[in-house]
Scaffold this motif. Structure first.
Motif, mmCIF file in Angstrom:
data_model
loop_
_atom_site.group_PDB
_atom_site.id
_atom_site.type_symbol
_atom_site.label_atom_id
_atom_site.label_comp_id
_atom_site.label_asym_id
_atom_site.label_seq_id
_atom_site.Cartn_x
_atom_site.Cartn_y
_atom_site.Cartn_z
ATOM 1 N N PRO A 42 0.793 -1.225 0.000
ATOM 2 C CA PRO A 42 0.000 0.000 0.000
ATOM 3 C C PRO A 42 0.827 1.279 0.000
ATOM 4 C CG PRO A 42 -0.113 -1.042 2.137
ATOM 5 C CD PRO A 42 0.637 -1.982 1.222
ATOM 6 N N GLY A 43 2.153 1.183 0.158
ATOM 7 C CA GLY A 43 3.001 2.364 0.056
ATOM 8 C C GLY A 43 3.238 3.066 1.373
ATOM 9 N N GLY A 44 2.928 2.462 2.475
ATOM 10 C CA GLY A 44 3.209 3.066 3.766
ATOM 11 C C GLY A 44 2.073 3.950 4.262
ATOM 12 N N ALA A 45 2.173 4.318 5.522
ATOM 13 C CA ALA A 45 1.125 5.131 6.158
ATOM 14 C C ALA A 45 1.201 6.574 5.682
ATOM 15 C CB ALA A 45 1.291 5.063 7.669
ATOM 16 N N THR A 46 0.098 7.236 5.743
ATOM 17 C CA THR A 46 0.034 8.656 5.391
ATOM 18 C C THR A 46 -0.814 9.372 6.434
ATOM 19 O OG1 THR A 46 -0.619 10.240 3.703
ATOM 20 C CG2 THR A 46 -1.936 8.252 3.864
ATOM 21 N N GLU A 47 -0.592 10.623 6.594
ATOM 22 C CA GLU A 47 -1.347 11.421 7.552
ATOM 23 C C GLU A 47 -2.640 11.968 6.945
ATOM 24 O OE1 GLU A 47 -0.668 11.773 10.792
ATOM 25 O OE2 GLU A 47 0.969 10.358 10.433
ATOM 26 N N THR A 48 -2.738 11.958 5.629
ATOM 27 C CA THR A 48 -3.924 12.494 4.963
ATOM 28 C C THR A 48 -5.018 11.448 4.954
ATOM 29 O OG1 THR A 48 -2.500 13.808 3.526
ATOM 30 C CG2 THR A 48 -4.791 13.551 2.856
ATOM 31 N N ARG A 49 -6.171 11.824 5.468
ATOM 32 C CA ARG A 49 -7.315 10.911 5.481
ATOM 33 C C ARG A 49 -8.530 11.634 4.934
ATOM 34 N NH1 ARG A 49 -6.714 6.455 9.643
ATOM 35 N NH2 ARG A 49 -4.495 6.558 10.075
ATOM 36 N N PHE A 50 -9.365 10.890 4.284
ATOM 37 C CA PHE A 50 -10.588 11.440 3.719
ATOM 38 C C PHE A 50 -11.774 10.650 4.231
ATOM 39 C CE2 PHE A 50 -7.210 12.244 0.702
ATOM 40 C CZ PHE A 50 -7.381 13.593 0.428
ATOM 41 N N LYS A 51 -12.857 11.344 4.482
ATOM 42 C CA LYS A 51 -14.087 10.677 4.896
ATOM 43 C C LYS A 51 -15.243 11.405 4.220
ATOM 44 C CE LYS A 51 -16.793 9.215 8.865
ATOM 45 N NZ LYS A 51 -16.886 9.167 10.325
ATOM 46 N N ALA A 52 -16.128 10.652 3.615
ATOM 47 C CA ALA A 52 -17.262 11.257 2.923
ATOM 48 C C ALA A 52 -18.435 10.299 2.940
ATOM 49 C CB ALA A 52 -16.898 11.599 1.486
ATOM 50 N N ARG A 53 -19.619 10.851 2.828
ATOM 51 C CA ARG A 53 -20.829 10.045 2.647
ATOM 52 C C ARG A 53 -21.527 10.579 1.404
ATOM 53 N NH1 ARG A 53 -26.206 9.329 6.435
ATOM 54 N NH2 ARG A 53 -27.344 8.170 4.865
ATOM 55 N N VAL A 54 -21.643 9.716 0.426
ATOM 56 C CA VAL A 54 -22.275 10.091 -0.831
ATOM 57 C C VAL A 54 -23.464 9.165 -1.032
ATOM 58 C CG1 VAL A 54 -21.945 10.334 -3.305
ATOM 59 C CG2 VAL A 54 -20.058 10.804 -1.751
ATOM 60 N N THR A 55 -24.632 9.733 -1.239
ATOM 61 C CA THR A 55 -25.828 8.915 -1.455
ATOM 62 C C THR A 55 -26.579 9.404 -2.677
ATOM 63 O OG1 THR A 55 -27.200 10.319 -0.049
ATOM 64 C CG2 THR A 55 -26.083 8.490 1.027
ATOM 65 N N LYS A 56 -27.398 8.540 -3.180
ATOM 66 C CA LYS A 56 -28.261 8.885 -4.303
ATOM 67 C C LYS A 56 -29.591 8.180 -4.076
ATOM 68 C CE LYS A 56 -28.849 8.515 -9.244
ATOM 69 N NZ LYS A 56 -28.406 7.939 -10.487
ATOM 70 N N GLN A 57 -30.681 8.876 -4.250
ATOM 71 C CA GLN A 57 -31.985 8.256 -4.079
ATOM 72 C C GLN A 57 -32.188 7.199 -5.153
ATOM 73 O OE1 GLN A 57 -33.533 8.820 -1.420
ATOM 74 N NE2 GLN A 57 -35.325 7.617 -1.799
ATOM 75 N N TYR A 58 -32.822 6.122 -4.781
ATOM 76 C CA TYR A 58 -33.049 5.029 -5.719
ATOM 77 C C TYR A 58 -34.131 5.371 -6.726
ATOM 78 C CZ TYR A 58 -30.029 2.109 -3.020
ATOM 79 O OH TYR A 58 -28.938 1.596 -2.418
ATOM 80 N N LEU A 59 -33.913 4.949 -7.948
ATOM 81 C CA LEU A 59 -34.901 5.101 -9.010
ATOM 82 C C LEU A 59 -35.423 3.705 -9.322
ATOM 83 C CD1 LEU A 59 -32.881 7.484 -11.341
ATOM 84 C CD2 LEU A 59 -34.576 8.100 -9.629
ATOM 85 N N ILE A 60 -36.664 3.458 -8.974
ATOM 86 C CA ILE A 60 -37.225 2.135 -9.202
ATOM 87 C C ILE A 60 -38.013 2.177 -10.502
ATOM 88 C CG2 ILE A 60 -38.697 0.331 -8.250
ATOM 89 C CD1 ILE A 60 -38.052 1.431 -5.490
ATOM 90 N N HIS A 61 -37.337 1.856 -11.583
ATOM 91 C CA HIS A 61 -38.000 1.912 -12.876
ATOM 92 C C HIS A 61 -37.856 0.615 -13.648
ATOM 93 C CE1 HIS A 61 -34.138 2.335 -14.903
ATOM 94 N NE2 HIS A 61 -33.824 3.159 -13.946
ATOM 95 N N GLY A 62 -37.160 -0.338 -13.103
ATOM 96 C CA GLY A 62 -37.034 -1.599 -13.826
ATOM 97 C C GLY A 62 -35.990 -2.491 -13.202
ATOM 98 N N SER A 63 -35.911 -3.680 -13.705
ATOM 99 C CA SER A 63 -34.991 -4.681 -13.194
ATOM 100 C C SER A 63 -33.550 -4.316 -13.545
ATOM 101 C CB SER A 63 -35.349 -6.030 -13.801
ATOM 102 O OG SER A 63 -34.396 -6.997 -13.441
ATOM 103 N N ILE A 64 -32.609 -4.704 -12.677
ATOM 104 C CA ILE A 64 -31.191 -4.495 -12.972
ATOM 105 C C ILE A 64 -30.535 -5.787 -13.428
ATOM 106 C CG2 ILE A 64 -30.947 -2.557 -11.399
ATOM 107 C CD1 ILE A 64 -29.604 -4.516 -9.426
ATOM 108 N N GLY A 65 -31.308 -6.828 -13.565
ATOM 109 C CA GLY A 65 -30.753 -8.108 -13.981
ATOM 110 C C GLY A 65 -31.696 -8.818 -14.932
ATOM 111 N N PRO A 66 -31.320 -10.031 -15.311
ATOM 112 C CA PRO A 66 -32.171 -10.774 -16.225
ATOM 113 C C PRO A 66 -33.526 -11.088 -15.591
ATOM 114 C CG PRO A 66 -30.262 -12.077 -15.550
ATOM 115 C CD PRO A 66 -30.135 -10.735 -14.920
ATOM 116 N N SER A 67 -34.534 -11.169 -16.413
ATOM 117 C CA SER A 67 -35.876 -11.476 -15.943
ATOM 118 C C SER A 67 -36.343 -12.777 -16.578
ATOM 119 C CB SER A 67 -36.840 -10.348 -16.315
ATOM 120 O OG SER A 67 -36.415 -9.146 -15.733
#
Length: 84
Positions: A42-67
């Protein structure tokens, strides 16, 4: 068609969760990690850290897989299994 409609028996499923709490619900559900790679350094430890929460509302308009649908006519009774 009419005979099928008159003899159809429907069963209910689980209630759909409220949209306002869907992201909190997802964090409570069981999960499993799938590592992309266990190789390399991983290249060693670093002092820089990031934290985020990213969300998106679900769109229910159809299947995401085979039917699929399967029908079985046996002894005058038509049974249909379908993804919906």
């Amino acid at each position: 068609m009419r005979a099928g409609m008159e003899s159809a028996k429907w069963s209910g499923g689980e209630a759909i969760p409220e949209a306002a709490g869907i992201h909190d619900l997802l964090k409570q559900l069981p999960s499993k990690r799938y590592p992309i790679s266990n190789n390399g350094n991983p290249g060693g430890a670093t002092e820089t850290r990031f934290k985020a929460r990213v969300t998106k509302q679900y769109l229910i308009h159809g299947s995401i897989g085979p039917s699929c649908a399967v029908a079985w006519f046996n002894d005058g009774v038509l049974t249909v299994w379908t993804h919906t």
